[in-house]
Write an enzyme that holds these catalytic residues in place. Structure first.
Site, PDB file in Angstrom:
ATOM      1  CG  ASP A 293      -2.359  -7.326  -0.290  1.00 57.75           C
ATOM      2  OD1 ASP A 293      -3.197  -7.826  -1.054  1.00 57.75           O
ATOM      3  OD2 ASP A 293      -2.595  -6.339   0.434  1.00 57.75           O
TER       4      ASP A 293
ATOM      5  CE1 TYR B  88      -4.338  -0.360  -1.302  1.00 60.89           C
ATOM      6  CE2 TYR B  88      -2.684  -2.068  -1.542  1.00 60.89           C
ATOM      7  CZ  TYR B  88      -3.852  -1.614  -0.983  1.00 60.89           C
ATOM      8  OH  TYR B  88      -4.533  -2.412  -0.085  1.00 60.89           O
TER       9      TYR B  88
ATOM     10  CD1 TRP C 188      -1.931   2.266   0.658  1.00 56.42           C
ATOM     11  CD2 TRP C 188      -2.955   1.186   2.325  1.00 56.42           C
ATOM     12  NE1 TRP C 188      -2.955   3.071   1.101  1.00 56.42           N
ATOM     13  CE2 TRP C 188      -3.604   2.436   2.123  1.00 56.42           C
ATOM     14  CE3 TRP C 188      -3.429   0.337   3.313  1.00 56.42           C
ATOM     15  CZ2 TRP C 188      -4.693   2.844   2.892  1.00 56.42           C
ATOM     16  CZ3 TRP C 188      -4.517   0.750   4.072  1.00 56.42           C
ATOM     17  CH2 TRP C 188      -5.143   1.982   3.866  1.00 56.42           C
TER      18      TRP C 188
END
Length: 228
Positions: free
Chosen positions: A58, A63, A23
């Protein structure tokens, strides 16, 4: 270095208990940014995690408005394919390029999801995404059944290996499961945020076995036939 792994449901993937969350490496300039990041340092951090045995990353299209996926691709470009970690990403949050700091829209329209998966494949420089998750329940009027079926179709077509849901509740999971197996759930669960415990329990429970159809009883005197 290797780390202990566990099966990711029924996907056939064995993943380490800790993964690399991408992220923050999306950088600044969008609604939910964690501030400016140095891409070279982000790439070094990803490679260090892989060297320590972490075998999954991930990320999500939103993002950094695609930038996180691009950084992940750069980090993996020199790693032999057999040594690469699994890459998980998400769809369903659509941003306005003309106003990048505005709130992303939660979109489940099948055409949008298909555009998103192609964009993610291009940014990640892969032919198939290991796990593709719907980031949030749609708010554009698309029924859950419709966007979940789209993810199941992408799986059948080989665009993605596994399909999952993020930030969905038990009721929504039940609806999706009736259409096709939910390979994963990514809820906002932690030691300090435990409100999604019900969803965790749902994931831990084995699915009920398919019910056998009850044979209809013949009424008294009803004729019966046999094949010769």
């Amino acid at each position: 270095m290797s780390l202990p792994t566990r099966p990711l449901g029924t996907t056939g993937m064995e993943i380490t208990r800790v993964g690399f969350g991408a992220w923050a490496i999306g950088g600044s300039g969008w609604r939910y940014a964690w501030g400016s990041q140095d891409d070279d340092e982000s790439i070094a951090a990803i490679r260090h995690a892989i060297e320590q045995g972490v075998n999954w990353i991930d990320t999500a299209a939103v993002y950094g408005l695609g930038h996180s996926e691009e950084v992940v691709a750069r980090a993996l470009e020199d790693i032999p394919e057999n040594d690469r970690p699994y890459v998980f990403t998400k769809c369903g949050l659509v941003w306005d390029p003309a106003n990048p700091t505005s709130e992303p829209r939660r979109v489940g329209d099948p055409k949008s999801i298909r555009r998103e998966v192609e964009d993610s494949l291009r940014r990640l420089r892969v032919e198939r995404i290991d796990l593709y998750q719907m980031h949030w329940p749609a708010e554009d009027g698309t029924p859950l059944e419709e966007y979940w079926q789209t993810l199941l179709d992408l799986k059948a077509e080989g665009k993605i290996r596994a399909a999952g849901l993020s930030n969905h509740n038990v009721g929504q999971l039940e609806i999706a499961e009736k259409l096709g197996h939910v390979d994963s759930l990514q809820p906002p669960f932690s030691a300090i945020r435990r409100s999604t415990a019900a969803e965790i329990r749902w994931c831990a429970e084995p699915p009920p076995p398919p019910q056998k159809k009850k044979k209809k009883r013949r009424s008294a005197g009803a004729p019966s036939t046999t094949r010769a």
